[in-house]
Scaffold this motif. Structure first.
Motif, PDB file in Angstrom:
ATOM      1  N   SER A  43       0.990  -1.199  -0.255  1.00  0.00           N
ATOM      2  CA  SER A  43      -0.038   0.137  -0.131  1.00  0.00           C
ATOM      3  C   SER A  43       0.860   1.309  -0.048  1.00  0.00           C
ATOM      4  O   SER A  43       2.045   1.249   0.562  1.00  0.00           O
ATOM      5  CB  SER A  43      -0.854  -0.032   1.169  1.00  0.00           C
ATOM      6  OG  SER A  43      -0.272   0.062   2.232  1.00  0.00           O
ATOM      7  N   THR A  45       1.702   4.400   1.512  1.00  0.00           N
ATOM      8  CA  THR A  45       1.294   5.238   2.714  1.00  0.00           C
ATOM      9  C   THR A  45       1.300   7.037   2.472  1.00  0.00           C
ATOM     10  O   THR A  45       0.840   7.657   3.206  1.00  0.00           O
ATOM     11  CB  THR A  45       2.326   4.776   4.013  1.00  0.00           C
ATOM     12  OG1 THR A  45       3.471   5.163   3.380  1.00  0.00           O
ATOM     13  CG2 THR A  45       1.997   3.161   4.059  1.00  0.00           C
ATOM     14  N   ASP A  46       2.098   7.136   1.654  1.00  0.00           N
ATOM     15  CA  ASP A  46       2.605   8.707   1.491  1.00  0.00           C
ATOM     16  C   ASP A  46       2.731   9.036   0.121  1.00  0.00           C
ATOM     17  O   ASP A  46       3.612   8.236  -0.488  1.00  0.00           O
ATOM     18  CB  ASP A  46       3.202   9.444   2.451  1.00  0.00           C
ATOM     19  CG  ASP A  46       3.015  10.755   2.660  1.00  0.00           C
ATOM     20  OD1 ASP A  46       2.135  11.471   1.979  1.00  0.00           O
ATOM     21  OD2 ASP A  46       3.515  11.296   3.627  1.00  0.00           O
ATOM     22  N   ILE A  59      -3.971  13.714  -2.837  1.00  0.00           N
ATOM     23  CA  ILE A  59      -3.061  13.118  -1.940  1.00  0.00           C
ATOM     24  C   ILE A  59      -4.106  11.818  -1.006  1.00  0.00           C
ATOM     25  O   ILE A  59      -3.774  10.804  -0.770  1.00  0.00           O
ATOM     26  CB  ILE A  59      -2.565  13.860  -0.835  1.00  0.00           C
ATOM     27  CG1 ILE A  59      -1.664  13.003   0.311  1.00  0.00           C
ATOM     28  CG2 ILE A  59      -3.420  14.965  -0.096  1.00  0.00           C
ATOM     29  CD1 ILE A  59      -0.545  12.191  -0.468  1.00  0.00           C
ATOM     30  N   ARG A  60      -5.503  12.652  -0.929  1.00  0.00           N
ATOM     31  CA  ARG A  60      -6.270  11.734  -0.384  1.00  0.00           C
ATOM     32  C   ARG A  60      -6.657  10.409  -1.039  1.00  0.00           C
ATOM     33  O   ARG A  60      -6.984   9.195  -0.475  1.00  0.00           O
ATOM     34  CB  ARG A  60      -7.795  12.309  -0.051  1.00  0.00           C
ATOM     35  CG  ARG A  60      -8.262  12.886  -1.348  1.00  0.00           C
ATOM     36  CD  ARG A  60      -9.387  13.848  -0.812  1.00  0.00           C
ATOM     37  NE  ARG A  60     -10.155  14.293  -1.992  1.00  0.00           N
ATOM     38  CZ  ARG A  60     -10.812  13.718  -2.813  1.00  0.00           C
ATOM     39  NH1 ARG A  60     -11.221  12.504  -2.781  1.00  0.00           N
ATOM     40  NH2 ARG A  60     -11.250  14.461  -3.868  1.00  0.00           N
ATOM     41  N   ARG A  63      -3.393   7.831  -0.880  1.00  0.00           N
ATOM     42  CA  ARG A  63      -2.817   7.137   0.206  1.00  0.00           C
ATOM     43  C   ARG A  63      -4.259   5.877   0.296  1.00  0.00           C
ATOM     44  O   ARG A  63      -3.991   5.176   1.084  1.00  0.00           O
ATOM     45  CB  ARG A  63      -3.364   7.951   1.360  1.00  0.00           C
ATOM     46  CG  ARG A  63      -2.053   8.795   1.684  1.00  0.00           C
ATOM     47  CD  ARG A  63      -2.569   9.858   2.602  1.00  0.00           C
ATOM     48  NE  ARG A  63      -1.189  10.838   2.948  1.00  0.00           N
ATOM     49  CZ  ARG A  63      -1.301  11.834   3.672  1.00  0.00           C
ATOM     50  NH1 ARG A  63      -2.430  12.080   4.156  1.00  0.00           N
ATOM     51  NH2 ARG A  63      -0.319  12.492   3.753  1.00  0.00           N
ATOM     52  N   LYS A  64      -5.115   5.680  -0.616  1.00  0.00           N
ATOM     53  CA  LYS A  64      -5.856   4.670  -1.010  1.00  0.00           C
ATOM     54  C   LYS A  64      -5.505   3.537  -2.039  1.00  0.00           C
ATOM     55  O   LYS A  64      -5.989   2.502  -2.300  1.00  0.00           O
ATOM     56  CB  LYS A  64      -7.446   4.923  -1.351  1.00  0.00           C
ATOM     57  CG  LYS A  64      -7.814   6.065   0.029  1.00  0.00           C
ATOM     58  CD  LYS A  64      -9.236   6.291  -0.615  1.00  0.00           C
ATOM     59  CE  LYS A  64      -9.874   7.479   0.461  1.00  0.00           C
ATOM     60  NZ  LYS A  64     -11.288   7.510   0.136  1.00  0.00           N
TER      61      LYS A  64
END
Length: 476
Positions: A43, A45-46, A59-60, A63-64
């Protein structure tokens, strides 16, 4: 990391808050495309601002996402990413690999990925720096395609082509096998002289070629005779141009077998020399001295004499356009056309008019500079007309020579050309000098009225810009 933060981490043992401030300063504001990936499940993470702008995700959303969501290969998985990107050995050495990623809009991008491990607040992550190398990949692809096309073109070329440097053959096409008598694989890494001998004809240019490759700056061409290992003799024209081959300075050489064409030239030279060995048709009326020096093997200059009867001779001196075989063929054609004119007229002015029309009809864009003259020993009169060769010299007995001008454009240049004719009375002891423009480049009119011995001495060793022909007719 949505806002810029000033780094004020001055503590020796930073708190988590200060650590995050420092992280934001060196990560979020970095212009390099940077991602953090969980090595356990892949995943993301940033992602920093540069990554969001490059991939097109806020960015939201980033992060998914999972790292496999960015991979263009639908069969790629987390295991493939871990194999390529997980820093290796006990020291966690960084890794570099190539991949293809998908942008948010569906565009496929070639990327180069640099990975390393980092720990933030006790959590390990794979630190990814992504470089867009799409243009580089396209350039490399174009270069490969260009090289393939070049090799295909070189292989299909009917001439022997090789790349040569420092005395060594680096590349050879299929046609070299016919000339060298060896498979091209056997030529690579060898020297040209390993297959040929040139002991009978030494060429300074060929000897210099042995070291050319790193120093040559301009294209060049020369001829060389090679004797192959089976004693077959080749006359070869070698053309070279400096190139860069596999990042090294080298020469691309084109070797053209001119053995047969040289034989044709030699036959043409013998024929030309035979024609120029003619004597004046009425030797009891005038003495002929001639100076004929071609600037190259075959000359574009010519002269013709045609006996009309026991009192009259028509002559012509000329220079055709072109050199070599082309010039020789044009001269042969001109002789035929001149002979046809003699069936119609023997007047120099009318000869020029007839020849002009025939040259336009039969010689295409080629043209002839000439001067036609008729010597009538019964009346003691010379008539001359010019067409590109517009002057000759009359040297009366015991007097200085006079330059006579006869205006007219070269034959075959204009359909409506006008030609000028001059008539000169002569007597025993007079002399007429006719010459091509090659002589005019070397001497003035006073010198051209000089003796054969004088001109021969002066022209010896001179650098000729054009073929030189000079005729002197002394009236007996």
């Amino acid at each position: 990391m949505a806002v810029d933060k000033h780094c004020k981490n001055l503590h020796r043992v930073p708190s988590p808050e200060h650590c995050m401030d420092h992280y934001g300063c060196i990560y979020e504001n970095n212009h390099l495309i940077t991602l953090l990936v969980n090595p356990v499940d892949g995943s993301i993470t940033d992602a920093n601002r540069a990554a969001c702008e490059f991939y097109g995700y806020p960015i939201r959303i980033f992060r998914k996402l999972h790292i496999t969501d960015l991979q263009a290969d639908p069969y790629a998985g987390l295991e493939d990413f871990i194999v390529q990107g997980m820093p290796g050995d006990e020291h966690g050495a960084n890794r570099v690999f190539m991949d293809r990623h998908l942008l948010a809009g569906g565009q496929v991008i070639d990327v180069e990925i640099h990975t390393g491990m980092m720990s933030m607040l006790g959590r390990s992550s794979i630190y990814m720096v992504v470089h867009d190398i799409s243009e580089r990949v396209r350039s490399e692809q174009r270069l490969r395609e260009s090289e393939e096309r070049y090799r295909d073109l070189v292989e299909l070329c009917p001439e022997a082509i090789m790349v040569y440097s420092g005395g060594t053959i680096l590349f050879a096409n299929k046609q070299t096998e016919k000339m060298f008598g060896k498979k091209k694989q056997e030529l690579i890494g060898q020297r040209i002289e390993s297959f040929f001998s040139e002991q009978y004809i030494r060429s300074a240019k060929y000897n210099k070629l042995m070291t050319w490759g790193s120093i040559a700056k301009e294209r060049f061409r020369f001829e060389q005779r090679f004797i192959r290992h089976d004693n077959r003799i080749f006359d070869v024209e070698i053309s070279g141009v400096p190139i860069i081959y596999e990042e090294e300075k080298a020469l691309q050489l084109v070797l053209r077998d001119i053995t047969e064409s040289k034989k044709e030239v030699e036959r043409a030279v013998k024929l030309q020399d035979h024609r120029h060995a003619v004597v004046f048709p009425l030797e009891d009326k005038a003495e002929l001295e001639k100076l004929y020096i071609p600037a190259r093997t075959l000359s574009g200059d010519f002269f013709i004499f045609h006996k009309i009867d026991e009192e009259r001779v028509v002559g012509m001196i000329g220079d055709v356009t072109g050199k070599g075989i082309t010039a020789a063929l044009n001269i042969s054609a001109l002789r035929v056309l001149f002979a046809d004119c003699m069936e119609v007229t023997v007047d120099p002015l009318q000869v020029m008019k007839e020849l002009n029309q025939k040259a336009i009809l039969h010689l295409g864009e080629d043209y002839i500079a000439g001067c036609c003259f008729c010597l009538d020993f019964g009346t003691g009169l010379l008539k001359a007309a010019g067409a590109g060769i517009n002057e000759f010299i009359h040297v009366p007995k015991d007097r200085e020579g006079q330059c006579i001008t006869v205006k007219g454009a070269p034959l075959g240049m204009f359909g409506d050309s006008e030609f000028e004719e001059k008539s000169i009375s002569f007597q025993s002891g007079d002399r007429f000098c006719f010459y091509s423009d090659g002589m005019d480049l070397l001497f003035d009119s006073q010198e051209l009225s000089g003796s054969y011995e004088y001109l021969t001495d002066r022209i010896a060793g001179a650098s000729l810009q054009d073929d030189c022909t000079w005729l002197s007719l002394s009236i007996k």
